[in-house]
Design an enzyme around this catalytic site. Structure first.
Site, PDB file in Angstrom:
ATOM      1  N   ASP A 172       0.854  -1.184   0.000  1.00 48.79           N
ATOM      2  CA  ASP A 172       0.000   0.000   0.000  1.00 48.79           C
ATOM      3  C   ASP A 172       0.892   1.237   0.000  1.00 48.79           C
ATOM      4  O   ASP A 172       2.123   1.119  -0.077  1.00 48.79           O
ATOM      5  CB  ASP A 172      -0.963  -0.018   1.203  1.00 48.79           C
ATOM      6  CG  ASP A 172      -2.316   0.604   0.844  1.00 48.79           C
ATOM      7  OD1 ASP A 172      -2.328   1.779   0.433  1.00 48.79           O
ATOM      8  OD2 ASP A 172      -3.344  -0.088   0.946  1.00 48.79           O
ATOM      9  N   HIS A 239      -2.814   3.198  -4.604  1.00 49.29           N
ATOM     10  CA  HIS A 239      -2.246   2.667  -3.355  1.00 49.29           C
ATOM     11  C   HIS A 239      -0.834   2.137  -3.620  1.00 49.29           C
ATOM     12  O   HIS A 239      -0.432   1.109  -3.083  1.00 49.29           O
ATOM     13  CB  HIS A 239      -3.138   1.565  -2.761  1.00 49.29           C
ATOM     14  CG  HIS A 239      -4.399   2.101  -2.127  1.00 49.29           C
ATOM     15  ND1 HIS A 239      -4.414   2.705  -0.894  1.00 49.29           N
ATOM     16  CD2 HIS A 239      -5.686   2.149  -2.575  1.00 49.29           C
ATOM     17  CE1 HIS A 239      -5.657   3.090  -0.594  1.00 49.29           C
ATOM     18  NE2 HIS A 239      -6.448   2.770  -1.603  1.00 49.29           N
ATOM     19  N   GLU A 302      -9.714   2.812  -5.424  1.00 47.90           N
ATOM     20  CA  GLU A 302      -9.374   4.192  -5.093  1.00 47.90           C
ATOM     21  C   GLU A 302      -8.175   4.737  -5.878  1.00 47.90           C
ATOM     22  O   GLU A 302      -7.350   5.465  -5.338  1.00 47.90           O
ATOM     23  CB  GLU A 302      -9.090   4.310  -3.583  1.00 47.90           C
ATOM     24  CG  GLU A 302     -10.280   3.917  -2.740  1.00 47.90           C
ATOM     25  CD  GLU A 302     -10.020   4.039  -1.244  1.00 47.90           C
ATOM     26  OE1 GLU A 302     -10.966   4.427  -0.538  1.00 47.90           O
ATOM     27  OE2 GLU A 302      -8.902   3.762  -0.782  1.00 47.90           O
TER      28      GLU A 302
HETATM   29  C1  NAG Z   1     -10.911   2.095   1.990  1.00 42.75           C
HETATM   30  C2  NAG Z   1      -9.652   1.562   1.335  1.00 42.75           C
HETATM   31  C3  NAG Z   1      -8.647   1.012   2.308  1.00 42.75           C
HETATM   32  C4  NAG Z   1      -8.733   1.658   3.673  1.00 42.75           C
HETATM   33  C5  NAG Z   1     -10.119   1.403   4.205  1.00 42.75           C
HETATM   34  C6  NAG Z   1     -10.342   1.920   5.603  1.00 42.75           C
HETATM   35  C7  NAG Z   1     -10.783  -0.461   0.445  1.00 42.75           C
HETATM   36  C8  NAG Z   1     -10.919  -1.407  -0.682  1.00 42.75           C
HETATM   37  N1  NAG Z   1      -9.946   0.594   0.276  1.00 42.75           N
HETATM   38  O1  NAG Z   1     -10.966   3.468   1.858  1.00 42.75           O
HETATM   39  O2  NAG Z   1      -7.363   1.141   1.764  1.00 42.75           O
HETATM   40  O3  NAG Z   1      -7.792   1.134   4.555  1.00 42.75           O
HETATM   41  O4  NAG Z   1     -11.130   1.826   3.344  1.00 42.75           O
HETATM   42  O5  NAG Z   1      -9.932   3.215   5.795  1.00 42.75           O
HETATM   43  O6  NAG Z   1     -11.392  -0.658   1.464  1.00 42.75           O
END
Ligand code: NAG
Length: 526
Positions: A172, A239, A302
């Site tokens: 990440d 990421h 994202e």
């Molecule tokens: C989302 C992000 C993750 C993050 C999480 C909690 C997904 C697929 N992506 O924004 O990287 O850690 O929520 O903050 O969940």
């Protein structure tokens, strides 16, 4: 199916495990069962080849038969039949994982009733198999890294919950955690970040670490012995800041960022060019050699497209390919790597954003943005794993009690996890078949230690385990709570730091003491 009978089985130092000669599956499961019991202070039971019934005059001389049987009365793989009667338990299944889950059930029955090194299980006939084939947990080792021992503890608990898939989030913005021999900078640089207050007030000068390939091989074998597949995730094209910090030539701008030291959505993407895809393919070669899983997770979530939109080279590429927007470019990018996996006998799985510009047909979708992605994925012809935010996101706090640890709001209570239904109501059966199963996700921004991680996972993992194994019509919150008190007792005996705060109502002191000593069966309220 469960039928209760009269009487009980006693298991103690005089008990033997019996397997058929040359039934190697039965033999492995018999040893695994003996280990499970020994971890709870039970005797390490001898395993004997040969099913002949011995003289069983003394109650202590009970036997446990574990046997593969192609005709076992189960309707799906991983199912088992367990018969417990005074003097004998018998587990039969069509495959080794079925035997294993039968052994876990027997372990659950026995460990609910233990005196010293003797255990008792009620006489019962059980025919049981899982509702879903993907019963998972995701651990984020990028935001905070866990020790190998902690990952193994989680694997132990997953197995005892009959969960079979660990999705391991290894890269990440804040860290790259897997050794890649061909690209050493990924861990020399990418595995380390400098906290904002580095060196001051006891803050670490740098935070990080990574898993060596030897460690990963050991963890994969440890999981395999517990019938758990590890699906690794390399997140892309977003990421990706830790990777770009290690090799800026595979980023969009050529500029070298630091490894991110805070949370959120960062703009650094991999470049959308052949050199970068070639680099990622080389990385995937090493990943595939370490992880034998059918699926490899390539992220896809994202990826904000600012850098691609601002890059003349990327824009020129889109025009040359006739792509209308950056979502289509992401789809091209994921498609190329999905094809690479396919050529190596593997399948791509990715977060539901991969649907946006279309994705290869054999890719599976992990639906996380609520549940809308589930039906979208199915209509587009993909298999899907249900992993929705917020329902199955275990980074949310589980209580408003004042002893709850810090974390993300709002509260996702044990009950809200338990009452989540994996398959949307009213989905026609042939579409519902596309649902591989579900998993809970443990993002670790707010979990710097093993204690935090365990607090977030337990006991909500019990709710997750039940909604993926038990048919929806048989799930029952009150019954779950009653059974949970025995499970909390097992956690205490295994030194698992479950969240007491999961019980939203403050449990009064006498009940808390009863819980702490495990002397009473308490009814929990929530
Ligand atoms: C989302 C992000 C993750 C993050 C999480 C909690 C997904 C697929 N992506 O924004 O990287 O850690 O929520 O903050 O969940």
């Amino acid at each position: 199916k469960v039928d209760q009978h009269q009487g009980q089985l006693l298991v103690g130092p005089g008990t033997t495990l019996r397997v058929a000669p040359s039934d190697t599956a039965g033999l492995r499961v018999a040893h695994a069962f003996s280990d499970m019991l020994a971890r709870m202070g039970g005797p390490s039971l001898p395993v004997v080849e040969g099913l002949a019934t011995p003289e069983r005059a003394a109650a202590g001389a009970s036997i446990i038969v574990i046997r593969l049987d192609a005709n076992a009365r189960v309707t799906s793989s991983e199912g088992y039949v367990l018969d417990v009667s005074p003097g004998e338990a018998r587990i039969v299944a069509r495959d080794e994982s079925g035997l294993y889950y039968g052994a876990v059930t027997l372990w659950q029955l026995l460990t609910a009733n233990q005196k010293g090194s003797t255990f008792a299980a009620p006489a019962v006939h059980i025919e049981d198999w899982p509702q879903f084939a993907w019963r998972g947990l995701m651990i984020d080792s990028a935001r905070h890294k866990q020790s190998v021992e902690e990952i193994e503890r989680i694997l132990d608990q997953m197995a005892l919950h009959k969960l079979n898939t660990l999705h391991w989030h290894l890269t990440d913005d804040q860290g790259w955690r897997i050794e890649i021999k061909r690209y050493p900078e990924l861990t020399r640089i990418g595995a380390w970040r400098t906290p904002p207050d580095a060196g001051k007030n006891g803050e670490l000068a740098r935070y990080g670490g990574y898993y060596t390939q030897d460690q990963i091989r050991a963890v994969v074998a440890y999981a395999q012995a517990r019938h758990i597949t590890i699906v690794p995730e390399l997140d892309m094209p977003g990421h990706a800041q830790a990777a770009v910090a290690s090799y800026p030539q595979f980023g969009v701008t050529g500029e070298r960022p630091t490894v991110s030291a805070d949370w959120g959505i960062n703009p650094y993407l991999y470049n959308a060019d052949d050199n970068t895809l070639h680099f990622l393919q080389n990385v995937l070669d090493e990943v595939m050699a370490l992880f034998p899983s059918r699926y490899i997770h390539l992220g896809g979530d994202e990826a904000i497209k600012d850098q691609w939109n601002a890059s003349p080279a990327v824009q020129a590429k889109m025009r040359a390919f006739g792509l209308k927007n950056a979502e289509q470019l992401q789809s091209w990018f994921m498609g190329r790597l999905g094809q690479y996996l396919h050529d190596h006998g593997r399948h791509l799985i990715g977060w539901d954003e991969i649907l946006e510009g279309g994705v290869p047909g054999d890719a599976a979708v992990m639906s996380w943005r609520g549940t809308s992605g589930v039906e979208k994925a199915i209509h587009a012809g993909h298999d899907v794993v249900v992993a929705p935010d917020p329902y199955l996101y275990l980074d949310y706090v589980q209580s408003s009690r004042d002893d709850e640890t810090a974390g993300r709001l709002p509260v996702r209570s044990l009950q809200s996890v338990y009452t989540f239904r994996v398959a949307p109501k009213g989905l026609p059966p042939q579409q519902a078949q596309r649902i591989l199963g579900a998993q809970a996700n443990v993002w670790t921004e707010h979990m710097p230690s093993d204690a935090h991680l365990q607090h977030a996972i337990f006991p909500r993992l019990d709710a997750v385990a039940e909604i993926v194994w038990t048919p929806a019509g048989e799930q029952n919150w009150q019954s779950f709570l009653t059974r949970l008190s025995g499970q909390l007792d097992r956690y205490r005996r295994q030194d698992i730091h479950y969240a007491d705060s999961a019980f939203a109502v403050n449990i009064d002191v006498s009940r808390q003491q009863a819980l702490a000593t495990g002397t009473t069966t308490v009814t929990l309220s929530n």
